[in-house]
Design a protein around this motif. Structure first.
Motif, mmCIF file in Angstrom:
data_model
loop_
_atom_site.group_PDB
_atom_site.id
_atom_site.type_symbol
_atom_site.label_atom_id
_atom_site.label_comp_id
_atom_site.label_asym_id
_atom_site.label_seq_id
_atom_site.Cartn_x
_atom_site.Cartn_y
_atom_site.Cartn_z
ATOM 1 N N GLU A 100 10.583 39.488 -0.075
ATOM 2 C CA GLU A 100 9.918 39.708 1.117
ATOM 3 C C GLU A 100 9.449 38.380 1.922
ATOM 4 N N HIS A 103 12.270 35.970 2.801
ATOM 5 C CA HIS A 103 12.338 36.516 3.863
ATOM 6 C C HIS A 103 11.771 35.790 5.196
ATOM 7 N N ASN A 104 10.526 36.563 4.884
ATOM 8 C CA ASN A 104 9.882 35.261 5.875
ATOM 9 C C ASN A 104 9.461 34.130 6.001
ATOM 10 N N HIS A 107 12.550 33.305 8.165
ATOM 11 C CA HIS A 107 13.518 33.641 9.098
ATOM 12 C C HIS A 107 12.039 33.710 10.127
ATOM 13 N N ASP A 108 12.699 34.223 11.490
ATOM 14 C CA ASP A 108 11.451 34.470 12.627
ATOM 15 C C ASP A 108 10.645 35.746 12.962
ATOM 16 N N PRO A 109 10.643 35.684 13.028
ATOM 17 C CA PRO A 109 9.652 36.558 12.390
ATOM 18 C C PRO A 109 9.207 37.907 14.068
ATOM 19 N N THR A 111 12.581 37.885 16.454
ATOM 20 C CA THR A 111 13.817 38.327 16.691
ATOM 21 C C THR A 111 14.435 38.762 15.463
ATOM 22 N N ALA A 112 13.663 38.235 14.327
ATOM 23 C CA ALA A 112 14.512 38.024 13.039
ATOM 24 C C ALA A 112 15.494 37.739 12.404
#
Length: 541
Positions: A100, A103-104, A107-109, A111-112
Protein backbone atom coordinates in the motif's frame (compact mmCIF):
# COMPACT_ATOMS: atom_id res chain seq x y z
CA UNK A 1 -7.29 -43.84 27.65
CA UNK A 2 -5.52 -45.57 24.75
CA UNK A 3 -7.94 -44.23 22.14
CA UNK A 4 -7.78 -40.73 23.62
CA UNK A 5 -3.97 -40.72 23.59
CA UNK A 6 -3.83 -41.90 19.95
CA UNK A 7 -6.40 -39.27 18.91
CA UNK A 8 -4.52 -36.49 20.67
CA UNK A 9 -1.22 -37.41 18.96
CA UNK A 10 -2.89 -37.69 15.52
CA UNK A 11 -4.44 -34.22 15.99
CA UNK A 12 -1.02 -32.94 17.09
CA UNK A 13 0.55 -34.30 13.91
CA UNK A 14 -2.16 -32.52 11.86
CA UNK A 15 -1.36 -29.23 13.66
CA UNK A 16 2.36 -29.76 13.01
CA UNK A 17 1.77 -30.48 9.30
CA UNK A 18 -0.34 -27.31 9.05
CA UNK A 19 2.34 -25.35 10.91
CA UNK A 20 5.02 -26.72 8.55
CA UNK A 21 2.97 -25.58 5.52
CA UNK A 22 2.67 -22.09 6.96
CA UNK A 23 6.37 -21.99 7.87
CA UNK A 24 7.21 -22.81 4.24
CA UNK A 25 4.99 -19.90 3.10
CA UNK A 26 6.88 -17.62 5.46
CA UNK A 27 10.19 -18.91 4.05
CA UNK A 28 9.00 -18.17 0.52
CA UNK A 29 8.08 -14.56 1.48
CA UNK A 30 11.01 -13.71 3.76
CA UNK A 31 13.83 -15.92 2.45
CA UNK A 32 15.13 -15.93 6.04
CA UNK A 33 17.47 -18.70 7.26
CA UNK A 34 15.82 -18.84 10.69
CA UNK A 35 12.49 -19.87 9.24
CA UNK A 36 14.20 -22.58 7.14
CA UNK A 37 15.72 -24.03 10.31
CA UNK A 38 12.34 -23.81 12.06
CA UNK A 39 10.70 -25.66 9.14
CA UNK A 40 13.32 -28.42 9.46
CA UNK A 41 12.70 -28.60 13.20
CA UNK A 42 8.93 -28.91 12.68
CA UNK A 43 9.55 -31.74 10.20
CA UNK A 44 11.61 -33.49 12.88
CA UNK A 45 8.76 -33.00 15.34
CA UNK A 46 6.37 -34.63 12.88
CA UNK A 47 8.74 -37.58 12.57
CA UNK A 48 9.01 -37.85 16.37
CA UNK A 49 5.25 -37.65 16.83
CA UNK A 50 4.82 -40.34 14.18
CA UNK A 51 7.25 -42.67 16.02
CA UNK A 52 5.38 -42.16 19.30
CA UNK A 53 2.09 -42.86 17.51
CA UNK A 54 3.53 -46.07 16.01
CA UNK A 55 4.77 -47.22 19.39
CA UNK A 56 1.33 -46.73 20.93
CA UNK A 57 -0.35 -48.63 18.13
CA UNK A 58 2.05 -51.56 18.56
CA UNK A 59 1.84 -51.79 22.39
CA UNK A 60 -1.85 -50.80 22.58
CA UNK A 61 -1.36 -49.96 26.25
CA UNK A 62 -1.10 -46.52 27.77
CA UNK A 63 -0.07 -45.78 31.32
CA UNK A 64 -0.37 -42.43 33.11
CA UNK A 65 3.16 -41.31 32.14
CA UNK A 66 2.66 -42.08 28.47
CA UNK A 67 -0.71 -40.33 28.49
CA UNK A 68 0.90 -37.25 30.09
CA UNK A 69 3.58 -37.33 27.36
CA UNK A 70 0.80 -37.40 24.73
CA UNK A 71 -0.79 -34.30 26.26
CA UNK A 72 2.59 -32.50 26.27
CA UNK A 73 3.14 -33.38 22.62
CA UNK A 74 -0.37 -32.17 21.78
CA UNK A 75 0.27 -28.85 23.54
CA UNK A 76 3.56 -28.45 21.69
CA UNK A 77 1.87 -28.97 18.34
CA UNK A 78 -0.74 -26.31 19.18
CA UNK A 79 2.07 -23.91 20.16
CA UNK A 80 3.90 -24.52 16.87
CA UNK A 81 0.66 -24.04 14.91
CA UNK A 82 -0.19 -20.77 16.72
CA UNK A 83 3.35 -19.36 16.29
CA UNK A 84 3.43 -20.10 12.56
CA UNK A 85 -0.17 -18.89 12.02
CA UNK A 86 0.25 -15.59 13.85
CA UNK A 87 3.66 -15.02 12.26
CA UNK A 88 2.29 -15.63 8.77
CA UNK A 89 -0.67 -13.30 9.41
CA UNK A 90 1.63 -10.55 10.72
CA UNK A 91 4.03 -10.90 7.81
CA UNK A 92 1.15 -10.80 5.31
CA UNK A 93 -0.26 -7.67 6.98
CA UNK A 94 3.15 -6.01 6.89
CA UNK A 95 3.50 -7.04 3.25
CA UNK A 96 0.08 -5.51 2.46
CA UNK A 97 1.07 -2.30 4.26
CA UNK A 98 4.34 -2.21 2.33
CA UNK A 99 2.46 -2.75 -0.94
CA UNK A 100 0.00 0.00 0.00
CA UNK A 101 2.84 2.39 0.86
CA UNK A 102 4.55 1.52 -2.42
CA UNK A 103 1.30 2.15 -4.30
CA UNK A 104 0.82 5.49 -2.51
CA UNK A 105 4.40 6.47 -3.27
CA UNK A 106 3.86 5.81 -6.97
CA UNK A 107 0.29 7.10 -7.41
CA UNK A 108 -1.45 10.45 -7.23
CA UNK A 109 -3.79 10.53 -4.21
CA UNK A 110 -6.38 12.68 -6.03
CA UNK A 111 -6.83 10.93 -9.38
CA UNK A 112 -5.38 7.50 -8.36
CA UNK A 113 -3.28 7.69 -11.54
CA UNK A 114 0.48 6.99 -11.46
CA UNK A 115 2.47 10.02 -10.28
CA UNK A 116 5.63 11.70 -11.58
CA UNK A 117 7.98 9.21 -9.88
CA UNK A 118 6.10 6.24 -11.37
CA UNK A 119 6.11 7.95 -14.77
CA UNK A 120 9.87 8.49 -14.73
CA UNK A 121 10.49 4.89 -13.63
CA UNK A 122 8.24 3.57 -16.43
CA UNK A 123 9.93 5.69 -19.08
CA UNK A 124 13.35 4.66 -17.71
CA UNK A 125 12.46 0.98 -18.15
CA UNK A 126 11.44 1.64 -21.77
CA UNK A 127 14.68 3.52 -22.45
CA UNK A 128 16.81 0.79 -20.82
CA UNK A 129 15.07 -1.88 -22.94
CA UNK A 130 15.42 0.36 -26.03
CA UNK A 131 11.67 0.25 -26.72
CA UNK A 132 10.51 3.19 -28.92
CA UNK A 133 7.59 5.22 -27.59
CA UNK A 134 5.60 8.44 -27.96
CA UNK A 135 5.33 10.68 -24.89
CA UNK A 136 2.51 13.24 -24.73
CA UNK A 137 2.50 16.06 -22.17
CA UNK A 138 -1.05 17.36 -21.55
CA UNK A 139 -1.70 20.77 -19.98
CA UNK A 140 -5.30 21.62 -19.01
CA UNK A 141 -6.34 24.93 -20.61
CA UNK A 142 -8.85 26.46 -18.21
CA UNK A 143 -7.95 24.77 -14.94
CA UNK A 144 -6.85 27.96 -13.15
CA UNK A 145 -10.09 29.77 -14.01
CA UNK A 146 -12.15 26.81 -12.70
CA UNK A 147 -10.02 26.51 -9.56
CA UNK A 148 -10.16 30.24 -8.79
CA UNK A 149 -13.72 30.89 -9.88
CA UNK A 150 -15.50 27.74 -8.67
CA UNK A 151 -13.27 26.59 -5.82
CA UNK A 152 -10.67 23.88 -5.26
CA UNK A 153 -13.29 21.13 -4.92
CA UNK A 154 -14.54 21.74 -8.48
CA UNK A 155 -10.96 22.00 -9.70
CA UNK A 156 -10.11 18.63 -8.12
CA UNK A 157 -13.23 16.99 -9.56
CA UNK A 158 -12.35 18.35 -13.01
CA UNK A 159 -8.86 16.79 -12.80
CA UNK A 160 -10.33 13.44 -11.73
CA UNK A 161 -12.78 13.39 -14.64
CA UNK A 162 -10.12 14.52 -17.13
CA UNK A 163 -7.94 11.61 -15.98
CA UNK A 164 -10.80 9.13 -16.44
CA UNK A 165 -11.80 10.41 -19.89
CA UNK A 166 -8.21 10.53 -21.11
CA UNK A 167 -7.46 6.98 -19.92
CA UNK A 168 -10.54 5.69 -21.78
CA UNK A 169 -8.85 6.48 -25.12
CA UNK A 170 -5.64 4.54 -24.41
CA UNK A 171 -4.80 1.03 -25.56
CA UNK A 172 -3.59 -1.87 -23.42
CA UNK A 173 0.05 -1.24 -22.63
CA UNK A 174 -0.27 2.55 -22.77
CA UNK A 175 0.47 4.52 -19.62
CA UNK A 176 -1.04 7.72 -18.18
CA UNK A 177 0.18 9.69 -15.14
CA UNK A 178 -0.58 12.97 -13.43
CA UNK A 179 2.82 14.56 -12.86
CA UNK A 180 1.63 17.60 -10.92
CA UNK A 181 -0.85 20.48 -10.96
CA UNK A 182 -2.90 20.30 -14.16
CA UNK A 183 -0.33 18.36 -16.20
CA UNK A 184 -0.68 14.74 -17.34
CA UNK A 185 1.72 12.48 -19.25
CA UNK A 186 0.71 9.72 -21.66
CA UNK A 187 3.32 7.15 -22.76
CA UNK A 188 2.55 4.90 -25.75
CA UNK A 189 5.18 2.18 -26.40
CA UNK A 190 5.72 0.97 -29.96
CA UNK A 191 3.27 3.50 -31.43
CA UNK A 192 3.68 5.90 -34.35
CA UNK A 193 3.47 9.70 -34.27
CA UNK A 194 0.25 9.55 -36.32
CA UNK A 195 -1.29 7.33 -33.66
CA UNK A 196 -0.26 9.80 -30.93
CA UNK A 197 -1.74 12.72 -32.88
CA UNK A 198 -5.03 10.82 -33.31
CA UNK A 199 -5.18 10.01 -29.58
CA UNK A 200 -4.47 13.65 -28.70
CA UNK A 201 -7.34 14.72 -30.97
CA UNK A 202 -9.70 12.10 -29.48
CA UNK A 203 -8.85 13.18 -25.92
CA UNK A 204 -9.50 16.82 -26.75
CA UNK A 205 -12.81 16.02 -28.41
CA UNK A 206 -13.95 14.07 -25.35
CA UNK A 207 -12.89 16.86 -22.96
CA UNK A 208 -14.96 19.37 -24.93
CA UNK A 209 -18.09 17.47 -23.97
CA UNK A 210 -19.66 19.01 -20.83
CA UNK A 211 -18.51 17.87 -17.40
CA UNK A 212 -21.10 17.84 -14.64
CA UNK A 213 -19.43 19.07 -11.44
CA UNK A 214 -21.26 20.09 -8.27
CA UNK A 215 -24.37 21.09 -10.22
CA UNK A 216 -22.43 23.03 -12.89
CA UNK A 217 -21.71 22.06 -16.47
CA UNK A 218 -18.38 23.08 -17.97
CA UNK A 219 -16.06 22.03 -20.77
CA UNK A 220 -12.30 21.82 -20.96
CA UNK A 221 -9.46 20.99 -23.32
CA UNK A 222 -5.74 20.32 -23.20
CA UNK A 223 -2.66 21.61 -24.98
CA UNK A 224 -0.54 18.62 -26.03
CA UNK A 225 3.20 18.47 -26.68
CA UNK A 226 4.68 15.26 -28.13
CA UNK A 227 8.22 13.92 -27.78
CA UNK A 228 9.45 10.66 -29.37
CA UNK A 229 12.07 8.12 -28.26
CA UNK A 230 14.71 7.72 -29.61
CA UNK A 231 14.16 10.50 -32.17
CA UNK A 232 14.13 13.40 -29.70
CA UNK A 233 16.53 12.12 -27.08
CA UNK A 234 18.11 9.15 -25.36
CA UNK A 235 17.12 9.90 -21.76
CA UNK A 236 13.97 10.51 -19.75
CA UNK A 237 14.82 14.17 -19.17
CA UNK A 238 15.42 14.83 -22.87
CA UNK A 239 12.12 13.27 -23.97
CA UNK A 240 10.03 15.02 -21.30
CA UNK A 241 11.80 18.32 -22.05
CA UNK A 242 11.08 17.88 -25.78
CA UNK A 243 7.37 17.32 -25.04
CA UNK A 244 7.39 20.31 -22.66
CA UNK A 245 8.94 22.61 -25.28
CA UNK A 246 6.43 21.39 -27.89
CA UNK A 247 3.53 21.99 -25.48
CA UNK A 248 4.60 25.57 -24.74
CA UNK A 249 5.17 26.18 -28.44
CA UNK A 250 1.62 24.97 -29.17
CA UNK A 251 0.24 27.18 -26.39
CA UNK A 252 2.11 30.24 -27.67
CA UNK A 253 1.00 29.70 -31.26
CA UNK A 254 -2.65 28.92 -30.50
CA UNK A 255 -2.47 25.22 -31.43
CA UNK A 256 -3.91 22.28 -29.52
CA UNK A 257 -1.16 19.79 -30.45
CA UNK A 258 2.49 20.11 -31.47
CA UNK A 259 5.21 17.55 -32.16
CA UNK A 260 8.69 18.62 -31.08
CA UNK A 261 11.13 19.90 -33.68
CA UNK A 262 14.54 21.53 -33.43
CA UNK A 263 13.31 25.06 -34.24
CA UNK A 264 11.15 24.97 -31.10
CA UNK A 265 14.25 24.28 -29.06
CA UNK A 266 15.95 27.22 -30.70
CA UNK A 267 13.04 29.44 -29.65
CA UNK A 268 13.35 28.12 -26.10
CA UNK A 269 17.10 28.84 -26.05
CA UNK A 270 16.46 32.33 -27.38
CA UNK A 271 13.94 32.98 -24.61
CA UNK A 272 16.42 31.74 -22.03
CA UNK A 273 19.07 34.03 -23.51
CA UNK A 274 16.70 37.02 -23.37
CA UNK A 275 15.83 36.17 -19.77
CA UNK A 276 19.52 36.25 -18.87
CA UNK A 277 20.01 39.52 -20.74
CA UNK A 278 17.22 41.34 -18.90
CA UNK A 279 19.25 41.76 -15.70
CA UNK A 280 22.20 43.04 -17.72
CA UNK A 281 19.92 45.44 -19.65
CA UNK A 282 18.60 46.93 -16.39
CA UNK A 283 22.09 47.22 -14.92
CA UNK A 284 23.54 48.82 -18.07
CA UNK A 285 20.50 51.05 -18.67
CA UNK A 286 19.86 49.47 -22.10
CA UNK A 287 16.09 49.92 -21.94
CA UNK A 288 14.50 53.06 -23.34
CA UNK A 289 11.14 54.69 -22.75
CA UNK A 290 9.15 56.01 -25.68
CA UNK A 291 6.02 58.12 -25.22
CA UNK A 292 2.88 57.89 -27.34
CA UNK A 293 0.71 61.04 -27.15
CA UNK A 294 -2.90 60.74 -26.01
CA UNK A 295 -5.18 63.38 -27.53
CA UNK A 296 -8.16 65.08 -25.88
CA UNK A 297 -10.89 65.05 -28.55
CA UNK A 298 -12.80 67.97 -27.09
CA UNK A 299 -9.83 70.36 -27.06
CA UNK A 300 -7.73 68.64 -29.78
CA UNK A 301 -4.52 68.88 -27.74
CA UNK A 302 -2.10 66.41 -26.20
CA UNK A 303 -3.33 65.71 -22.67
CA UNK A 304 -1.16 62.74 -21.62
CA UNK A 305 1.28 60.09 -22.82
CA UNK A 306 1.65 56.33 -22.53
CA UNK A 307 5.14 55.14 -21.56
CA UNK A 308 6.22 52.19 -23.73
CA UNK A 309 9.38 50.07 -23.36
CA UNK A 310 11.95 49.71 -26.11
CA UNK A 311 15.12 47.58 -26.10
CA UNK A 312 17.99 47.14 -28.55
CA UNK A 313 20.25 44.12 -28.07
CA UNK A 314 24.07 44.21 -28.23
CA UNK A 315 23.95 44.07 -32.05
CA UNK A 316 21.55 47.01 -32.20
CA UNK A 317 18.58 44.82 -33.20
CA UNK A 318 15.26 45.63 -31.52
CA UNK A 319 13.73 43.06 -29.16
CA UNK A 320 9.99 43.61 -29.30
CA UNK A 321 8.08 44.21 -26.05
CA UNK A 322 5.80 41.28 -26.88
CA UNK A 323 8.92 39.08 -26.67
CA UNK A 324 10.79 40.36 -23.66
CA UNK A 325 7.81 41.45 -21.53
CA UNK A 326 6.28 37.95 -21.82
CA UNK A 327 9.61 36.36 -20.92
CA UNK A 328 10.07 38.77 -18.02
CA UNK A 329 6.63 37.76 -16.72
CA UNK A 330 7.51 34.07 -16.93
CA UNK A 331 10.93 34.53 -15.29
CA UNK A 332 9.60 36.82 -12.52
CA UNK A 333 11.80 39.72 -13.68
CA UNK A 334 8.91 41.97 -14.65
CA UNK A 335 8.92 43.67 -11.23
CA UNK A 336 12.54 44.75 -11.79
CA UNK A 337 11.58 46.21 -15.17
CA UNK A 338 8.63 48.06 -13.65
CA UNK A 339 10.88 49.42 -10.90
CA UNK A 340 13.32 50.74 -13.53
CA UNK A 341 10.42 52.14 -15.58
CA UNK A 342 8.90 54.07 -12.66
CA UNK A 343 12.26 55.61 -11.75
CA UNK A 344 12.77 56.62 -15.38
CA UNK A 345 9.26 58.09 -15.62
CA UNK A 346 9.90 60.10 -12.45
CA UNK A 347 13.04 61.54 -14.06
CA UNK A 348 11.27 62.27 -17.37
CA UNK A 349 8.38 64.01 -15.59
CA UNK A 350 10.82 66.66 -14.40
CA UNK A 351 11.95 67.21 -18.01
CA UNK A 352 8.34 67.52 -19.18
CA UNK A 353 7.57 70.09 -16.51
CA UNK A 354 10.76 71.97 -17.33
CA UNK A 355 9.56 72.17 -20.96
CA UNK A 356 6.22 73.59 -19.75
CA UNK A 357 4.25 70.40 -20.38
CA UNK A 358 2.11 69.20 -17.48
CA UNK A 359 0.64 66.09 -19.12
CA UNK A 360 0.47 62.89 -17.02
CA UNK A 361 2.17 59.67 -18.08
CA UNK A 362 0.37 56.31 -18.20
CA UNK A 363 2.44 53.42 -16.79
CA UNK A 364 1.47 49.79 -17.38
CA UNK A 365 1.53 47.39 -14.42
CA UNK A 366 1.60 43.60 -14.60
CA UNK A 367 -0.22 41.12 -12.38
CA UNK A 368 3.03 40.33 -10.59
CA UNK A 369 3.57 44.03 -9.87
CA UNK A 370 0.23 44.05 -8.08
CA UNK A 371 1.29 41.04 -6.00
CA UNK A 372 4.62 42.59 -5.04
CA UNK A 373 5.05 44.71 -1.92
CA UNK A 374 7.76 46.68 -3.73
CA UNK A 375 5.28 48.54 -5.95
CA UNK A 376 3.52 50.45 -3.17
CA UNK A 377 6.81 51.18 -1.41
CA UNK A 378 8.40 52.55 -4.59
CA UNK A 379 5.41 54.71 -5.49
CA UNK A 380 5.40 56.13 -1.95
CA UNK A 381 9.10 56.92 -2.20
CA UNK A 382 8.78 58.63 -5.59
CA UNK A 383 5.74 60.62 -4.43
CA UNK A 384 7.72 61.78 -1.39
CA UNK A 385 10.69 62.87 -3.53
CA UNK A 386 8.56 64.70 -6.12
CA UNK A 387 5.24 66.21 -5.01
CA UNK A 388 3.97 66.41 -8.62
CA UNK A 389 4.65 62.70 -9.24
CA UNK A 390 1.20 61.56 -8.03
CA UNK A 391 -0.66 63.95 -10.31
CA UNK A 392 1.64 63.20 -13.26
CA UNK A 393 1.23 59.39 -13.26
CA UNK A 394 -1.75 57.23 -14.26
CA UNK A 395 -1.43 53.53 -13.37
CA UNK A 396 -2.76 51.11 -15.99
CA UNK A 397 -3.79 47.53 -15.28
CA UNK A 398 -4.99 45.24 -18.05
CA UNK A 399 -8.39 43.62 -17.83
CA UNK A 400 -6.83 40.13 -18.08
CA UNK A 401 -4.52 41.02 -15.18
CA UNK A 402 -7.52 41.94 -13.07
CA UNK A 403 -9.46 38.81 -14.03
CA UNK A 404 -6.63 36.30 -13.59
CA UNK A 405 -5.28 37.78 -10.38
CA UNK A 406 -3.94 35.40 -7.75
CA UNK A 407 -5.34 37.69 -5.10
CA UNK A 408 -7.68 40.61 -5.48
CA UNK A 409 -5.89 43.88 -6.38
CA UNK A 410 -8.83 45.95 -5.14
CA UNK A 411 -7.32 46.59 -1.69
CA UNK A 412 -3.97 47.68 -3.13
CA UNK A 413 -5.63 49.87 -5.75
CA UNK A 414 -7.73 51.54 -3.05
CA UNK A 415 -4.56 52.42 -1.15
CA UNK A 416 -2.96 53.79 -4.32
CA UNK A 417 -6.10 55.84 -4.98
CA UNK A 418 -5.88 57.25 -1.45
CA UNK A 419 -2.31 58.31 -2.24
CA UNK A 420 -3.73 60.29 -5.19
CA UNK A 421 -2.95 58.05 -8.18
CA UNK A 422 -5.52 57.56 -10.93
CA UNK A 423 -6.25 54.03 -12.19
CA UNK A 424 -6.97 53.13 -15.83
CA UNK A 425 -8.36 49.75 -16.92
CA UNK A 426 -6.54 48.80 -20.11
CA UNK A 427 -7.69 46.42 -22.91
CA UNK A 428 -11.30 46.85 -21.85
CA UNK A 429 -13.65 44.32 -23.46
CA UNK A 430 -11.12 41.56 -24.11
CA UNK A 431 -11.89 39.57 -20.93
CA UNK A 432 -14.98 37.87 -19.59
CA UNK A 433 -15.71 39.96 -16.50
CA UNK A 434 -15.68 43.54 -17.74
CA UNK A 435 -18.88 44.64 -16.01
CA UNK A 436 -17.98 43.08 -12.65
CA UNK A 437 -14.55 44.73 -12.84
CA UNK A 438 -16.13 48.14 -13.39
CA UNK A 439 -18.29 47.47 -10.36
CA UNK A 440 -15.61 46.04 -8.06
CA UNK A 441 -12.37 47.89 -8.91
CA UNK A 442 -11.68 51.54 -7.99
CA UNK A 443 -10.86 52.68 -11.54
CA UNK A 444 -11.11 56.20 -12.97
CA UNK A 445 -10.88 55.39 -16.63
CA UNK A 446 -11.19 52.61 -19.21
CA UNK A 447 -9.15 52.08 -22.37
CA UNK A 448 -11.11 50.40 -25.12
CA UNK A 449 -8.95 47.74 -26.74
CA UNK A 450 -7.69 48.49 -30.24
CA UNK A 451 -9.22 45.23 -31.56
CA UNK A 452 -12.63 46.97 -31.32
CA UNK A 453 -11.36 50.28 -32.72
CA UNK A 454 -9.59 48.72 -35.72
CA UNK A 455 -11.65 49.20 -38.90
CA UNK A 456 -14.54 50.39 -36.75
CA UNK A 457 -15.78 52.46 -39.67
CA UNK A 458 -16.53 49.22 -41.57
CA UNK A 459 -17.59 46.97 -38.73
CA UNK A 460 -21.03 47.66 -37.29
CA UNK A 461 -20.58 45.27 -34.37
CA UNK A 462 -17.36 46.98 -33.29
CA UNK A 463 -19.09 50.37 -33.50
CA UNK A 464 -21.91 49.09 -31.31
CA UNK A 465 -19.52 47.67 -28.72
CA UNK A 466 -17.50 50.90 -28.60
CA UNK A 467 -20.59 53.12 -28.40
CA UNK A 468 -22.11 51.11 -25.57
CA UNK A 469 -18.79 50.88 -23.70
CA UNK A 470 -18.43 54.67 -23.82
CA UNK A 471 -22.01 55.16 -22.65
CA UNK A 472 -21.57 52.65 -19.83
CA UNK A 473 -18.29 54.18 -18.65
CA UNK A 474 -19.72 57.72 -18.67
CA UNK A 475 -22.75 56.49 -16.75
CA UNK A 476 -20.38 55.22 -14.04
CA UNK A 477 -18.41 58.45 -14.01
CA UNK A 478 -15.32 57.16 -15.84
CA UNK A 479 -13.48 58.76 -18.74
CA UNK A 480 -12.69 56.74 -21.89
CA UNK A 481 -9.60 56.35 -24.08
CA UNK A 482 -9.77 54.54 -27.42
CA UNK A 483 -6.41 53.15 -28.53
CA UNK A 484 -5.20 52.01 -31.93
CA UNK A 485 -6.75 54.91 -33.90
CA UNK A 486 -5.37 54.98 -37.44
CA UNK A 487 -7.95 56.79 -39.59
CA UNK A 488 -9.62 60.17 -39.54
CA UNK A 489 -13.01 58.55 -40.10
CA UNK A 490 -12.56 56.57 -36.86
CA UNK A 491 -11.73 59.80 -35.01
CA UNK A 492 -14.96 61.35 -36.28
CA UNK A 493 -17.01 58.35 -35.14
CA UNK A 494 -15.39 58.37 -31.70
CA UNK A 495 -16.00 62.11 -31.34
CA UNK A 496 -19.64 61.52 -32.27
CA UNK A 497 -19.92 58.80 -29.58
CA UNK A 498 -18.49 61.16 -26.96
CA UNK A 499 -15.13 59.42 -26.47
CA UNK A 500 -12.88 61.57 -24.27
CA UNK A 501 -9.39 60.64 -25.48
CA UNK A 502 -7.72 58.79 -28.36
CA UNK A 503 -4.25 57.52 -29.20
CA UNK A 504 -2.79 55.81 -32.23
CA UNK A 505 -0.69 56.14 -35.36
CA UNK A 506 -3.16 58.58 -36.89
CA UNK A 507 -1.67 61.13 -34.52
CA UNK A 508 1.77 59.78 -33.67
CA UNK A 509 3.69 56.61 -32.87
CA UNK A 510 5.56 56.34 -29.59
CA UNK A 511 8.50 58.77 -29.59
CA UNK A 512 11.66 59.28 -27.51
CA UNK A 513 11.09 61.90 -24.81
CA UNK A 514 12.82 64.81 -26.55
CA UNK A 515 10.98 64.17 -29.80
CA UNK A 516 7.68 63.76 -27.93
CA UNK A 517 8.27 67.15 -26.25
CA UNK A 518 9.12 68.87 -29.55
CA UNK A 519 6.20 67.20 -31.34
CA UNK A 520 3.77 68.32 -28.63
CA UNK A 521 5.06 71.91 -28.50
CA UNK A 522 4.93 72.14 -32.31
CA UNK A 523 1.49 70.55 -32.72
CA UNK A 524 -0.12 72.51 -29.88
CA UNK A 525 1.91 75.68 -30.36
CA UNK A 526 -1.16 77.93 -30.09
CA UNK A 527 -2.17 76.31 -26.80
CA UNK A 528 1.27 76.78 -25.26
CA UNK A 529 1.51 80.39 -26.52
CA UNK A 530 -1.76 81.13 -24.72
CA UNK A 531 -0.42 79.47 -21.59
CA UNK A 532 2.73 81.57 -21.77
CA UNK A 533 0.73 84.80 -22.23
CA UNK A 534 -1.51 83.89 -19.31
CA UNK A 535 1.54 83.22 -17.15
CA UNK A 536 3.04 86.63 -18.09
CA UNK A 537 -0.23 88.40 -17.23
CA UNK A 538 -0.39 86.70 -13.84
CA UNK A 539 3.22 87.65 -13.14
CA UNK A 540 2.68 91.33 -14.15
CA UNK A 541 2.27 93.81 -11.19
Amino acid sequence: MFILAVTIIIIGIVFLVSGLAQAKKICAQTQHTGWRLLSLLIACFILGYSLVLGSLLIDKTVDAILFGLSMILFSGSIFVFMVTTFSLTTIQQLHMLAQEEKHNALHDPLTALPNRKHCIETVNFLVEDNIPFQLMLLDVVNFKQVNDGMGHFCGDQLLIQIGHRSRAHLSKGDFIARIGGDEFVVVMPNQSLDHALNIAHEINQSLKRPFSIDGFELTSSVIVGIGSYPKHGTSVDQIINAADVAMYWAKTNGNEVANFSSHMSQDARRKLQISRQIDQAIENNEFELFYQPIICLERDIVCSYEALMRWLDEDGKPITPSDFITIAEQSNKITSITEWMLDKVASDIEKLIKAGIHCPIHVNLSAKDLMSKNLENQLSRLAFLNKSFVNMVVLEITETTAINRLRSPATLLERLKQMGFRISLDDFGTGFSSLSLLRDLPVDQIKIDQSFVYQMQRNERNRSIVANSISLAHGLGYTVISEGVEHEEVVSILREYGCDYVQGYYYSPALPLERAINWTLSRDAEHYEQLAQHTVKKAAP
